[in-house]
Design an enzyme around this catalytic site. Structure first.
Site, PDB file in Angstrom:
ATOM      1  N   ARG A  81       0.832  -1.212   0.000  1.00 47.16           N
ATOM      2  CA  ARG A  81       0.000   0.000   0.000  1.00 47.16           C
ATOM      3  C   ARG A  81       0.860   1.253   0.000  1.00 47.16           C
ATOM      4  NH1 ARG A  81      -4.552   0.351   4.515  1.00 47.16           N
ATOM      5  NH2 ARG A  81      -2.761   0.934   5.792  1.00 47.16           N
ATOM      6  N   LYS A 183      -2.651   6.493   1.314  1.00 46.04           N
ATOM      7  CA  LYS A 183      -2.428   6.972   2.680  1.00 46.04           C
ATOM      8  C   LYS A 183      -1.425   8.114   2.611  1.00 46.04           C
ATOM      9  CE  LYS A 183      -2.263   4.828   7.225  1.00 46.04           C
ATOM     10  NZ  LYS A 183      -3.465   5.449   7.756  1.00 46.04           N
TER      11      LYS A 183
END
Ligand code: PLP
Ligand code: COI
Length: 341
Positions: A81, A183
């Site tokens: 991620r 993120k």
């Protein structure tokens, strides 16, 4: 020797620990990286991160298991991620295998800060990277720093497993085709006003709706949603503009494979909420935090599970997930990375 810390009374805050891992990207390559003592960062006043918020991060935890091992949970998913987040902000990818090694080294070097089994606390690990050299025209940096620090933490919401109250937020978190799925610090900068305002109004968190139609549930500032239907299904929102929570993806497996629940990962309309039996927030920091009440401009949705304790199915999900993380329940293949036997 474990540090002399009052583990059971920790909140979710920063405590400086002994070591952090640092690697620098320059002239097109990452250096070897290593552990350092200095908890501060020095950089140009015109660093890209300071001017244009070119920074991405991750969050994961290390746990002491029932039999005294120290482990972390699915760090490979944090690695991939972070790589996705980096690509979206035109940053160089930190190699995924090196990412996991950096996590292991950081935890090993701060092993005395890993809270004991049963204390209710865990070691929160924060990997991040940012554009470090001076940039004044709007363009990506060409020098980057990757860093991992850790800090012992208690529950994200005061009161631990007590249900919280959230409000429907009038601000949007993420646009369609924007950056909600990564993120990046910028997604949290924009949430600061909304969370301060929510707290001032007496709410614990914000529920963001989809920016295009404001009819669908997205997520909160720091967690995905799970809902339980009256006939015991797990429903969790699907959207291109929310963070693909590792906790939520794990809970979908736990629900289906460990608890035999039906799982629906789909768009969830705000109008459906009144029909659900239970609601919770899920994430690394939040674990599973039960939601008792959602307030939409004065109109209350009160879940039948109430304001005193977690709903029964949410509790089963919580017990199974934390059981896997703390070694009480056998984990699916590849979920647990052992740091110390
Ligand atoms: N959504 C947002 C906006 C988050 O900041 C987080 C925290 O990491 C999550 C969801 C939960 O993701 P994870 O379960 O991977 O920690
Ligand atoms: C996490 O759960 O790791 C997060 O990054 C959420 C943040 C709001 C603390």
């Amino acid at each position: 020797m474990s540090k002399n810390i009052d583990w059971s009374n920790l909140g979710f805050g920063y405590m400086e620990t002994d070591k952090r891992f640092v690697s620098n990207f320059k002239d097109g390559a990452w250096d070897e990286g290593g552990l350092i003592d200095d908890p501060t960062v020095t950089m140009s006043e015109c660093a890209c991160v300071l001017q244009y918020a070119q920074t991405v991060f991750e969050g994961l935890k290390a746990y002491t298991t029932e039999d005294g091992k120290i482990v972390c949970f699915r760090p490979d998913l944090n690695a991939s991620r972070l790589a996705d987040s980096a690509r979206r902000l035109e940053m160089p990818v930190f190699p995924e295998d090196k990412f996991v090694e950096a996590i292991v080294k950081t935890v090993e070097a701060n092993i005395d800060y890993v809270p004991p089994y049963g204390s209710g606390a865990t070691l929160y690990i924060r990997p991040y990277m940012y554009g470090k050299n001076a940039v004044i025209g709007v363009k990506p940096a060409d020098e980057y720093e990757f860093r991992v620090f850790c800090t012992p933490v208690g529950p994200y919401f005061k009161g631990g497993a007590k249900p919280i109250t959230i409000r429907v937020c009038d601000f949007d978190r993420a646009a369609p085709h924007g950056t909600g799925h990564i993120k990046a610090g910028l997604n949290y900068a924009m949430s600061l006003h909304a969370i301060v305002d929510a707290h001032n109004e007496g709410y614990d968190e914000n529920m963001y709706l989809d920016a295009a139609t404001r009819t669908k549930v997205e997520e909160t500032g720091g967690a995905n949603f799970i809902f339980i239907t009256k006939d015991g299904k797990l429903v969790t929102p699907k959207s291109e503009s929310i963070l693909p929570s590792i906790t939520r993806r794990s809970l979908m497996v736990v629900a289906e494979k460990y608890l035999g629940l039906e799982v629906e990962h789909r768009e969830v309309y705000f109008d459906e909420l009144k029909d659900f039996a239970e609601c919770g927030l899920c994430g690394t920091a939040a674990v599973i935090s039960p939601v008792g009440k959602i307030v939409d401009h004065g109109k209350e949705i009160c879940f039948p599970s109430g304001m005193d304790e977690m709903g029964p199915i949410t509790k089963k999900l919580y017990d199974t997930l934390t059981g896997i993380q703390m070694g009480r329940i056998e984990a699916p293949e590849g979920w647990i990375k052992v740091i110390k036997e």
